[in-house]
Write a protein that holds these residues in place. Structure first.
Motif, PDB file in Angstrom:
ATOM      1  N   GLY A   1       0.394  -7.066  43.473  1.00 26.43           N
ATOM      2  CA  GLY A   1       0.339  -7.353  44.721  1.00 26.43           C
ATOM      3  C   GLY A   1       0.045  -5.681  45.388  1.00 26.43           C
ATOM      4  N   ILE A   2       0.656  -4.764  44.691  1.00 26.91           N
ATOM      5  CA  ILE A   2       0.319  -3.396  45.102  1.00 26.91           C
ATOM      6  C   ILE A   2      -1.309  -3.305  45.152  1.00 26.91           C
TER       7      ILE A   2
ATOM      8  N   LEU B   1      12.108   0.771  41.694  1.00 30.79           N
ATOM      9  CA  LEU B   1      11.100  -0.101  41.249  1.00 30.79           C
ATOM     10  C   LEU B   1       9.934   0.475  40.322  1.00 30.79           C
TER      11      LEU B   1
ATOM     12  N   ILE C   1      -4.080  -9.385  48.704  1.00 30.37           N
ATOM     13  CA  ILE C   1      -2.794  -9.524  48.065  1.00 30.37           C
ATOM     14  C   ILE C   1      -2.959 -10.903  47.411  1.00 30.37           C
TER      15      ILE C   1
ATOM     16  N   ARG D   1       8.469 -10.525  37.190  1.00 26.97           N
ATOM     17  CA  ARG D   1       8.288  -9.926  38.498  1.00 26.97           C
ATOM     18  C   ARG D   1       7.798  -8.646  38.823  1.00 26.97           C
ATOM     19  N   VAL D   2       8.045  -7.856  38.038  1.00 26.07           N
ATOM     20  CA  VAL D   2       7.461  -6.420  37.853  1.00 26.07           C
ATOM     21  C   VAL D   2       6.102  -6.373  38.030  1.00 26.07           C
ATOM     22  N   LYS D   3       5.468  -7.110  37.236  1.00 26.65           N
ATOM     23  CA  LYS D   3       4.153  -7.109  36.999  1.00 26.65           C
ATOM     24  C   LYS D   3       3.365  -7.744  38.265  1.00 26.65           C
ATOM     25  N   LEU D   4       3.949  -8.818  38.959  1.00 24.27           N
ATOM     26  CA  LEU D   4       3.488  -9.547  40.002  1.00 24.27           C
ATOM     27  C   LEU D   4       3.634  -8.618  41.217  1.00 24.27           C
ATOM     28  N   ILE D   5       4.789  -7.839  41.531  1.00 21.13           N
ATOM     29  CA  ILE D   5       4.714  -6.762  42.451  1.00 21.13           C
ATOM     30  C   ILE D   5       3.482  -5.786  42.204  1.00 21.13           C
ATOM     31  N   ALA D   6       3.140  -5.367  40.881  1.00 18.12           N
ATOM     32  CA  ALA D   6       2.020  -4.254  40.667  1.00 18.12           C
ATOM     33  C   ALA D   6       0.777  -4.865  41.035  1.00 18.12           C
TER      34      ALA D   6
ATOM     35  N   ILE E   1       8.566  -0.382  36.734  1.00 19.42           N
ATOM     36  CA  ILE E   1       6.992  -0.491  36.334  1.00 19.42           C
ATOM     37  C   ILE E   1       6.617   0.377  35.393  1.00 19.42           C
TER      38      ILE E   1
ATOM     39  N   LEU F   1      -2.419 -11.655  43.517  1.00 16.21           N
ATOM     40  CA  LEU F   1      -1.426 -12.257  42.964  1.00 16.21           C
ATOM     41  C   LEU F   1      -1.628 -13.360  42.110  1.00 16.21           C
TER      42      LEU F   1
END
Length: 352
Positions: A252-253, A222, A139, A245-250, A226, A143
């Motif tokens: 991280g996924i 969420l 992750i 924030r959404v791209k960072l979560i993606a 995305i 990130l």
């Protein structure tokens, strides 16, 4: 008996009103029709039909010549059930990031580095630490790519291309040129590489991951964010969605999926060399594209990603069973990426 208005004209009765109720037959078929349109709109229907046709062709070929084409043999099932889950999990991570409008070409080197980290920590006797550090590394590496991309507004293709070379060298620095080896325990083998009938236990992990991300992407807020960010970032920002924030979560996924795939491979093979994951980024992206994920973001499905990975590996399996030389496999992957991209572009153009 008709009523009359104040002007003497007859007012319409209930019998005179046009019928607006939805026919009962339409109500009964709407759930399936809605599901069908949902699947088709995300590219999973086409790839699903192709996958089924390929399976029918393989079964017929096996029935005609079971000795020269042992597609339904237990050994072949074992091979497919080991290879498909790893690529499908990587394809889900890559596909979610592509739906958000970004790429990660360092996926393969991240995958290798995580596998090496897991083997070294597990071999030192720290089992829990091995899992914690491996997921943290997977992750964290993803990130870091996301922070550089979103903070400095640099195309993810360039950033992750550079990071791919960096982590390739870092794996050699961390492990050396020889293979890292581990002796897995019985519990670890049962959980991550156990035999379930003709299949390997990795299939169960793939099912859990696919269901979780299907719910996240297609039934959770969420997932909508995305899709919105990948489809039109400016429009998403206008409705109070934070694209960064959404791209960072993606990202991280993606890192989460990479770490899990690395653990599955490390436990199954018990040996990983630096460079093991070289080329996996192309296969994962190819699987996502074949599964209907748009190269421009904003479109795709988890089911399509899984089917895309399965189709690529099944076709590779067909080539191997047919006795084709190994170098044809890369040739095939290159061709299928281009064909799938053209096919998806034609579908998008038709929709527009």
């Amino acid at each position: 008996m008709s009523n009359t208005t104040s002007g003497g004209a007859p007012s319409p009765t209930m019998e005179d009103q046009p019928t607006t109720a939805i026919p009962a037959r339409r109500v009964r078929t709407e759930p399936f029709g809605g599901w069908l349109r949902l699947v088709r709109g995300r590219g999973a229907l086409e790839i699903g039909i192709i996958f089924v046709l390929v399976q029918i062709g393989c079964v017929v070929a096996y029935l005609v010549a079971p000795d020269s084409f042992p597609y339904l043999s237990e050994a072949n099932f074992n091979v497919l059930s080991q290879s498909i889950p790893v690529l499908a999990i990587l394809a889900i991570g890559a596909g979610v990031l592509m739906i958000a409008g970004e790429f990660d070409l360092s996926l393969g080197m991240n995958y290798t580095f995580c596998a090496l980290v897991f083997i070294h920590w597990y071999s030192s006797g720290d089992v829990i630490g091995a899992f914690v550090v491996t997921f943290a590394m997977g992750i964290g590496i993803a990130l870091l790519n996301g922070v550089i991309v979103t903070r400095f507004k640099i195309p993810s293709f360039i950033v992750t291309l550079g990071m791919m070379l960096f982590w390739d060298g870092a794996a050699l620095f961390y492990n050396g040129t020889s293979a890292a080896r581990m002796q897995r325990g019985e519990t670890l083998q049962t959980i991550f590489a156990g035999q379930i009938g003709p299949f390997r236990g990795q299939v169960v992990w793939l099912a859990l991951v696919a269901v979780f991300f299907w719910v996240l992407m297609h039934r959770h807020k969420l997932g909508n964010h995305i899709f919105a960010v990948g489809g039109n970032e400016s429009a998403a920002r206008a409705i109070s969605i934070n694209p960064t924030r959404v791209k960072l979560i993606a990202f991280g996924i993606l890192g989460l999926c990479v770490a899990l795939a690395a653990i599955l491979v490390a436990v199954r093979t018990q040996s990983v060399q630096p460079g093991t994951g070289r080329g996996m980024e192309l296969q994962a992206i190819a699987a996502a594209v074949v599964g209907g994920v748009s190269l421009r973001g904003g479109k795709g499905s988890v089911l399509g990603m899984v089917l895309g990975a399965a189709l690529i590996l099944v076709l590779q399996d067909i080539l191997l069973l047919s006795g084709a030389p190994g170098f044809y496999l890369n040739l095939f992957i290159g061709v299928i990426i281009v064909v799938a991209a053209v096919f998806n572009r034609l579908i998008e153009g038709k929709a527009e």
